[in-house]
Every structure is written in C-alpha cells, then in structure tokens.
Design a protein around this motif. Structure first.
Motif, PDB file in Angstrom:
ATOM      1  N   THR A 144       0.790  -1.128   0.196  1.00 19.97           N
ATOM      2  CA  THR A 144      -0.107   0.036  -0.063  1.00 19.97           C
ATOM      3  C   THR A 144       0.885   0.912   0.071  1.00 19.97           C
ATOM      4  O   THR A 144       0.408   2.531  -0.257  1.00 19.97           O
ATOM      5  CB  THR A 144      -0.998   0.021   1.297  1.00 19.97           C
ATOM      6  N   ASP A 145       2.164   1.183   0.245  1.00 21.56           N
ATOM      7  CA  ASP A 145       2.949   2.296   0.196  1.00 21.56           C
ATOM      8  C   ASP A 145       3.947   2.310  -0.740  1.00 21.56           C
ATOM      9  O   ASP A 145       5.052   1.397  -0.849  1.00 21.56           O
ATOM     10  CB  ASP A 145       3.486   2.402   1.782  1.00 21.56           C
ATOM     11  N   SER A 146       4.036   3.083  -1.758  1.00 23.12           N
ATOM     12  CA  SER A 146       4.995   2.843  -3.085  1.00 23.12           C
ATOM     13  C   SER A 146       6.445   3.193  -2.447  1.00 23.12           C
ATOM     14  O   SER A 146       7.535   2.960  -3.406  1.00 23.12           O
ATOM     15  CB  SER A 146       4.268   4.044  -3.998  1.00 23.12           C
ATOM     16  N   ARG A 147       6.439   3.736  -1.349  1.00 24.17           N
ATOM     17  CA  ARG A 147       7.937   4.080  -0.817  1.00 24.17           C
ATOM     18  C   ARG A 147       8.559   2.753  -0.253  1.00 24.17           C
ATOM     19  O   ARG A 147       9.918   2.796  -0.144  1.00 24.17           O
ATOM     20  CB  ARG A 147       7.851   5.360   0.200  1.00 24.17           C
ATOM     21  N   ILE A 148       8.030   1.804  -0.144  1.00 23.41           N
ATOM     22  CA  ILE A 148       8.489   0.496   0.525  1.00 23.41           C
ATOM     23  C   ILE A 148       8.560  -0.322  -0.709  1.00 23.41           C
ATOM     24  O   ILE A 148       7.445  -0.871  -1.406  1.00 23.41           O
ATOM     25  CB  ILE A 148       7.441   0.084   1.693  1.00 23.41           C
ATOM     26  N   ALA A 149       9.660  -0.852  -1.118  1.00 18.63           N
ATOM     27  CA  ALA A 149       9.822  -1.909  -2.127  1.00 18.63           C
ATOM     28  C   ALA A 149       9.287  -3.271  -1.770  1.00 18.63           C
ATOM     29  O   ALA A 149       9.578  -3.680  -0.699  1.00 18.63           O
ATOM     30  CB  ALA A 149      11.149  -2.017  -2.318  1.00 18.63           C
ATOM     31  N   VAL A 150       8.931  -3.924  -2.653  1.00 18.63           N
ATOM     32  CA  VAL A 150       8.371  -5.133  -2.672  1.00 18.63           C
ATOM     33  C   VAL A 150       9.424  -6.039  -2.463  1.00 18.63           C
ATOM     34  O   VAL A 150      10.085  -6.170  -3.461  1.00 18.63           O
ATOM     35  CB  VAL A 150       7.321  -5.700  -3.843  1.00 18.63           C
ATOM     36  N   PRO A 151       9.640  -6.907  -1.439  1.00 17.81           N
ATOM     37  CA  PRO A 151      10.724  -7.892  -1.505  1.00 17.81           C
ATOM     38  C   PRO A 151      10.736  -8.788  -2.469  1.00 17.81           C
ATOM     39  O   PRO A 151       9.677  -9.319  -2.827  1.00 17.81           O
ATOM     40  CB  PRO A 151      10.791  -8.531  -0.108  1.00 17.81           C
ATOM     41  N   GLU A 152      12.089  -9.261  -2.995  1.00 17.88           N
ATOM     42  CA  GLU A 152      12.180 -10.249  -4.066  1.00 17.88           C
ATOM     43  C   GLU A 152      13.154 -11.553  -3.482  1.00 17.88           C
ATOM     44  O   GLU A 152      13.433 -12.390  -4.335  1.00 17.88           O
ATOM     45  CB  GLU A 152      12.530  -9.637  -5.290  1.00 17.88           C
ATOM     46  N   GLU A 153      13.115 -11.413  -2.350  1.00 16.26           N
ATOM     47  CA  GLU A 153      14.250 -12.545  -1.517  1.00 16.26           C
ATOM     48  C   GLU A 153      13.555 -13.008  -0.594  1.00 16.26           C
ATOM     49  O   GLU A 153      12.695 -12.243   0.146  1.00 16.26           O
ATOM     50  CB  GLU A 153      15.635 -12.066  -1.325  1.00 16.26           C
ATOM     51  N   GLU A 154      13.510 -14.016  -0.152  1.00 16.76           N
ATOM     52  CA  GLU A 154      12.819 -14.651   0.915  1.00 16.76           C
ATOM     53  C   GLU A 154      13.299 -14.089   2.210  1.00 16.76           C
ATOM     54  O   GLU A 154      14.806 -13.732   2.194  1.00 16.76           O
ATOM     55  CB  GLU A 154      13.057 -16.356   1.052  1.00 16.76           C
ATOM     56  N   SER A 155      12.650 -13.812   3.263  1.00 15.25           N
ATOM     57  CA  SER A 155      13.137 -13.162   4.533  1.00 15.25           C
ATOM     58  C   SER A 155      12.489 -13.930   5.732  1.00 15.25           C
ATOM     59  O   SER A 155      11.483 -14.637   5.430  1.00 15.25           O
ATOM     60  CB  SER A 155      12.864 -11.725   4.542  1.00 15.25           C
ATOM     61  N   GLU A 156      13.086 -13.579   6.918  1.00  9.61           N
ATOM     62  CA  GLU A 156      12.677 -14.126   8.105  1.00  9.61           C
ATOM     63  C   GLU A 156      11.610 -13.314   8.669  1.00  9.61           C
ATOM     64  O   GLU A 156      11.477 -12.156   8.616  1.00  9.61           O
ATOM     65  CB  GLU A 156      13.560 -14.367   8.885  1.00  9.61           C
TER      66      GLU A 156
END
Length: 226
Positions: free
Chosen positions: A77-89
C-alpha cells in the motif's frame, strides 16, 4: 435457492480465492463475491477478481472502496516501500496491517444484509507468507466474535467462516481447482503486477504460485513480464 444457501466469498483475483469460489459453488452455495479497492499497488488483481466472477453467470460481484493506503505500513500500500524479491525471516513487509480483519468485518455486514450464514475466505497456513491473520486460530477467533456481534446470530442464525484451503499446499489447491474447472489464466497473484496483469515472477507470491504449478504437475498459465 433458499437464503440459507447464500454465501459471501472474499475474492482477490488470485489463485487461492478463485479456488475457494469454485469450492463454495460446488457445495451448492449462491455466491456473492466481495473484493476491496483498498489502495493496493497491484491493482490488476481487481480486474482479475471481476473476471473470475463475471465468467460465472450466477455470481453477484461487489467492490468496496477503502483507503488502507492512508495508514500505510505495507509494501502493498506504500509505494515508498519496495516489494521484496528475496525470501526473508519473520512477518514480511507485504503484510497489510489489519487487512483480513477489516475485510471480514465488511463481509460479515454484507452477509447479514443478504441473510447469509456463510463467509468463505482463501487463507492458508501451509504455503503462505507468514501473515498472522491467515492462521486457523485467527479465523476461529473472528468467527466467535462475529457470532457475538450480529443481530442475526443473536436471533439464532449462527455465522460460519469457511477457510477450506487452510491445510492444503499450493499444489493441492491447484489440483482441486482444476477438477472444479477453474481457469487459472484469469487470475493474478503477483504483488507488483503490471496494469496488464503481467507477473514479476520474483516476489513471494509469484514464487509460491510457480512452485504450486510444478507440484501439481501442470503447466503454469501465468503471464510473466519476461
């Protein structure tokens, strides 16, 4: 069909909710699909939700507009936050605060207006991204709350929240949907799909979806950017 067989089905336009819609119809429910224009960046899913509902002649579709982007806190919902493309904990940044609680609350209201005792939602606790509002404990707790909160329940019409995918893998979900005639080429699951519905193939949702088709042993009909 009697009112007791009406069901509100939360439909995002993705693989899981489209399968749930098919499952609800197979159980004989008259389905009322509900989607939310909540300020999501991946708006292609709204068009997909309309598609999967419109191909079924006996399904009524409604879109409710919200502004969850006004509070932000999520890459969806926030374009300033990148959608992650790597798995994370841990719980990923694609988690939208209170989303399922808001969605289910509105579905609860519409169900009461329709005289429906049943709400279907496509949450899953096996192949999912770690969202706290996709757990069976959450669904059970919301159902308890719903039956304390409505006139219908007080008058003896117990509300049931169905989460039939809860213990299924993505491959099992796809296999089930195919048996019910689901056309997965109509669906969009990507967190950063283009306006045309092309999937990135890199986000968590794309990875889970792609592996699901591999596990189901069928061709992936998803349209990827490259």
């Amino acid at each position: 069909m009697s009112e007791s067989k009406r069901a509100v089905v939360l439909v995002s336009g993705g693989l899981d909710s489209t399968t749930v819609l098919a499952m609800a119809r197979a159980k004989g429910f008259e389905c009322y699909t509900l989607s939310f224009d909540y300020g999501q960046r991946h708006r292609a899913e709204l068009f997909a939700a309309e598609r999967v509902s419109s191909v079924l002649p006996d399904v009524a579709h409604k879109v409710v507009k919200l502004n969850l982007d006004s509070i932000g806190g999520s890459a969806l919902t926030d374009s300033r936050i990148a959608v992650p493309e790597e798995e994370s904990e841990g719980i990923p940044i694609t988690y939208v605060p209170a989303r399922n609680t808001v969605f289910l609350s509105i579905a609860l209201g519409w169900a009461e207006v329709l005289g429906s005792n049943d709400i279907f939602i496509g949450v899953n606790a096996v192949d999912y991204s770690g969202y706290p509002d996709c757990r069976p404990e959450y669904i059970k707790a919301f159902e308890v709350m719903a039956n304390l909160a409505t006139r219908a329940a007080i008058e003896g019409h117990k509300l049931n929240i169905h989460a039939p995918l809860m213990d299924m893998t993505k491959g099992e979900i796809i296999s089930t949907g195919l048996k019910l005639g689901v056309d997965y080429s109509l669906t969009v699951s990507c967190y950063q799909a283009t306006e045309e519905g092309l999937a990135c193939g890199k986000c968590d949702s794309c990875r889970l979806r792609r592996q699901g088709f591999v596990d189901a042993g069928v061709a992936d009909p998803t349209r990827y950017i490259s």
